[in-house]
Design an enzyme around this catalytic site. Structure first.
Site, PDB file in Angstrom:
ATOM      1  N   TYR A 131      -1.702  -1.267  10.631  1.00 37.22           N
ATOM      2  CA  TYR A 131      -1.753  -1.398   9.159  1.00 37.22           C
ATOM      3  C   TYR A 131      -0.456  -0.896   8.531  1.00 37.22           C
ATOM      4  O   TYR A 131       0.130  -1.543   7.664  1.00 37.22           O
ATOM      5  CB  TYR A 131      -2.970  -0.626   8.634  1.00 37.22           C
ATOM      6  CG  TYR A 131      -3.253  -0.842   7.155  1.00 37.22           C
ATOM      7  CD1 TYR A 131      -3.772  -2.055   6.703  1.00 37.22           C
ATOM      8  CD2 TYR A 131      -3.006   0.159   6.215  1.00 37.22           C
ATOM      9  CE1 TYR A 131      -4.040  -2.259   5.356  1.00 37.22           C
ATOM     10  CE2 TYR A 131      -3.270  -0.039   4.866  1.00 37.22           C
ATOM     11  CZ  TYR A 131      -3.797  -1.246   4.442  1.00 37.22           C
ATOM     12  OH  TYR A 131      -4.052  -1.449   3.101  1.00 37.22           O
ATOM     13  N   SER A 144       0.878  -1.178   0.000  1.00 34.64           N
ATOM     14  CA  SER A 144       0.000   0.000   0.000  1.00 34.64           C
ATOM     15  C   SER A 144       0.915   1.228   0.000  1.00 34.64           C
ATOM     16  O   SER A 144       2.114   1.110   0.269  1.00 34.64           O
ATOM     17  CB  SER A 144      -0.833  -0.022   1.289  1.00 34.64           C
ATOM     18  OG  SER A 144      -1.470   1.213   1.514  1.00 34.64           O
TER      19      SER A 144
HETATM   20  P1  NAD Z   1     -11.514  -6.062   0.500  1.00 37.95           P
HETATM   21  O1  NAD Z   1     -11.852  -5.992   1.932  1.00 37.95           O
HETATM   22  O2  NAD Z   1     -12.580  -5.897  -0.513  1.00 37.95           O
HETATM   23  O3  NAD Z   1     -10.740  -7.427   0.166  1.00 37.95           O
HETATM   24  C1  NAD Z   1      -9.897  -8.072   1.091  1.00 37.95           C
HETATM   25  C2  NAD Z   1     -10.217  -9.546   1.066  1.00 37.95           C
HETATM   26  O4  NAD Z   1      -9.301 -10.251   1.919  1.00 37.95           O
HETATM   27  C3  NAD Z   1     -11.628  -9.845   1.580  1.00 37.95           C
HETATM   28  O5  NAD Z   1     -12.352 -10.619   0.634  1.00 37.95           O
HETATM   29  C4  NAD Z   1     -11.392 -10.594   2.864  1.00 37.95           C
HETATM   30  O6  NAD Z   1     -12.381 -11.556   3.173  1.00 37.95           O
HETATM   31  C5  NAD Z   1     -10.038 -11.237   2.594  1.00 37.95           C
HETATM   32  N1  NAD Z   1      -9.402 -11.637   3.856  1.00 37.95           N
HETATM   33  C6  NAD Z   1      -9.291 -10.890   4.987  1.00 37.95           C
HETATM   34  N2  NAD Z   1      -8.682 -11.612   5.939  1.00 37.95           N
HETATM   35  C7  NAD Z   1      -8.414 -12.828   5.401  1.00 37.95           C
HETATM   36  C8  NAD Z   1      -7.814 -14.005   5.912  1.00 37.95           C
HETATM   37  N3  NAD Z   1      -7.380 -14.085   7.180  1.00 37.95           N
HETATM   38  N4  NAD Z   1      -7.695 -15.079   5.090  1.00 37.95           N
HETATM   39  C9  NAD Z   1      -8.159 -15.017   3.823  1.00 37.95           C
HETATM   40  N5  NAD Z   1      -8.730 -13.928   3.277  1.00 37.95           N
HETATM   41  C10 NAD Z   1      -8.868 -12.846   4.075  1.00 37.95           C
HETATM   42  O7  NAD Z   1     -10.395  -4.952   0.275  1.00 37.95           O
HETATM   43  P2  NAD Z   1      -9.444  -4.679  -0.992  1.00 37.95           P
HETATM   44  O8  NAD Z   1      -9.377  -3.217  -1.124  1.00 37.95           O
HETATM   45  O9  NAD Z   1      -9.797  -5.516  -2.153  1.00 37.95           O
HETATM   46  O10 NAD Z   1      -8.040  -5.152  -0.375  1.00 37.95           O
HETATM   47  C11 NAD Z   1      -7.137  -6.029  -1.035  1.00 37.95           C
HETATM   48  C12 NAD Z   1      -5.723  -5.691  -0.612  1.00 37.95           C
HETATM   49  O11 NAD Z   1      -5.413  -4.364  -1.072  1.00 37.95           O
HETATM   50  C13 NAD Z   1      -5.500  -5.668   0.908  1.00 37.95           C
HETATM   51  O12 NAD Z   1      -4.245  -6.264   1.202  1.00 37.95           O
HETATM   52  C14 NAD Z   1      -5.447  -4.182   1.221  1.00 37.95           C
HETATM   53  O13 NAD Z   1      -4.710  -3.922   2.384  1.00 37.95           O
HETATM   54  C15 NAD Z   1      -4.799  -3.648  -0.023  1.00 37.95           C
HETATM   55  N6  NAD Z   1      -5.000  -2.216  -0.272  1.00 37.95           N
HETATM   56  C16 NAD Z   1      -6.246  -1.717  -0.359  1.00 37.95           C
HETATM   57  C17 NAD Z   1      -6.412  -0.349  -0.572  1.00 37.95           C
HETATM   58  C18 NAD Z   1      -7.789   0.264  -0.633  1.00 37.95           C
HETATM   59  O14 NAD Z   1      -7.884   1.489  -0.515  1.00 37.95           O
HETATM   60  N7  NAD Z   1      -8.852  -0.486  -0.834  1.00 37.95           N
HETATM   61  C19 NAD Z   1      -5.294   0.487  -0.720  1.00 37.95           C
HETATM   62  C20 NAD Z   1      -4.014  -0.078  -0.634  1.00 37.95           C
HETATM   63  C21 NAD Z   1      -3.883  -1.430  -0.413  1.00 37.95           C
END
Ligand code: NAD
Length: 256
Positions: A155, A142
């Site tokens: 985080y 991120s």
């Molecule tokens: P999201 O919440 O839609 O997706 C995250 C997924 O991870 C969910 O489906 C959740 O069920 C799954 N998950 C959580 N804990 C888990 C576990 N213990 N075992 C298996 N699966 C698990 O959010 P997203 O935005 O799609 O996030 C995806 C990645 O992107 C994450 O690592 C997040 O930190 C990163 N990210 C997101 C953003 C943002 O703004 N959305 C920005 C930078 C980085």
């Protein structure tokens, strides 16, 4: 669009916003995809949305648990015979609060998923890729893995750890022709940002969203589609000389 014809990819967090869109783009590029996520129902929903685009398999797993990680790797090999691409992407945001108000449990929960989960994925996928002397791993960090930000210390710590794990894994795997890179998105329009908007500005999430978007030079959040396109490039042979790199995808935030 990059070509992934005949390749097999695992996507953790595959039922989530970024994971599911990336799965769709992998399938359209010709890959077979294994979606890994915590709960079966969202996995089945994702599968039903995606299966018209290609070969999708699902595995329910908690990425912070070693036996679950071993199992999703084994199921992928049993089903498709190989792993060419690993999108190590599952993550949670944790609580929005100053360090002084984060409990040990709050901290450990985020580290378990975002750091131990990424580490375990590397631990069990790397041997397969290194043995076959090919493969591409993309870890989801991120902007929070490159810069600090108030009120999300677990985080921030976890995503900085993903940056370090990426560099180390890239160095350990390069002689076996396996590439490991990390992506560093700014806010992306998914469930995770809805949760953070509410956490930063309870009851006024829309205001929080406007504020976050104003902090991004391009003036908007990223979309899962933006992120998936970068992951597709890093997964494909188009990026065959790129490893150990940190890819900001942040609408210009990093230039400030
Ligand atoms: P999201 O919440 O839609 O997706 C995250 C997924 O991870 C969910 O489906 C959740 O069920 C799954 N998950 C959580 N804990 C888990 C576990 N213990 N075992 C298996 N699966 C698990 O959010 P997203 O935005 O799609 O996030 C995806 C990645 O992107 C994450 O690592 C997040 O930190 C990163 N990210 C997101 C953003 C943002 O703004 N959305 C920005 C930078 C980085």
């Amino acid at each position: 669009m990059a070509n992934l014809l005949g390749k097999v990819g695992i996507i953790t967090g595959g039922a989530g916003g970024i994971g599911k869109e990336t799965a769709s783009q992998f399938l359209q590029a010709g890959a077979k995809v294994v979606l890994v996520d915590l709960m079966d129902e969202p996995l089945q929903l994702a599968k039903s949305e995606l299966q018209s685009q290609g070969d999708v398999h699902t595995v329910q797993a908690d990425v912070s648990k070693e036996a679950d990680v071993q199992n999703y790797v084994k199921e992928t090999i049993d089903k498709f015979g190989t792993i060419d691409i690993f999108f190590n992407n599952a993550g949670i945001e944790g609580k929005v609060a100053p360090i002084t108000e984060q409990s040990i449990e709050d901290f450990d929960k985020v580290i378990a998923v975002n750091v131990r989960g990424v580490f375990l994925g590397l631990k069990y996928v790397l041997p397969i890729m290194m043995k076959q002397r090919s493969g591409s791993i993309i870890n989801t960090s991120s902007v929070a893995g490159l810069n600090g930000s108030p009120f999300v210390s677990p985080y921030i710590a976890s995503k900085h750890a993903v940056t370090g794990l990426t560099k180390t894994a890239a160095l350990e795997a390069a002689s076996a022709n396996v590439r490991v890179n990390s992506i560093h998105p700014s806010p992306v329009n998914t469930r995770m940002m809805r949760s953070l908007e509410e956490g930063y500005n309870p009851g006024q999430a829309e205001e929080a969203k406007k504020g976050f978007a104003q902090g991004i030079p391009l003036g908007r959040y990223g979309e899962s589609d933006d992120i998936a396109k970068l992951v597709l490039f890093l997964a494909s042979d188009e990026s065959s000389f790129i490893t150990g790199a940190q890819y900001r995808i942040d609408g210009g935030m990093g230039a400030q």
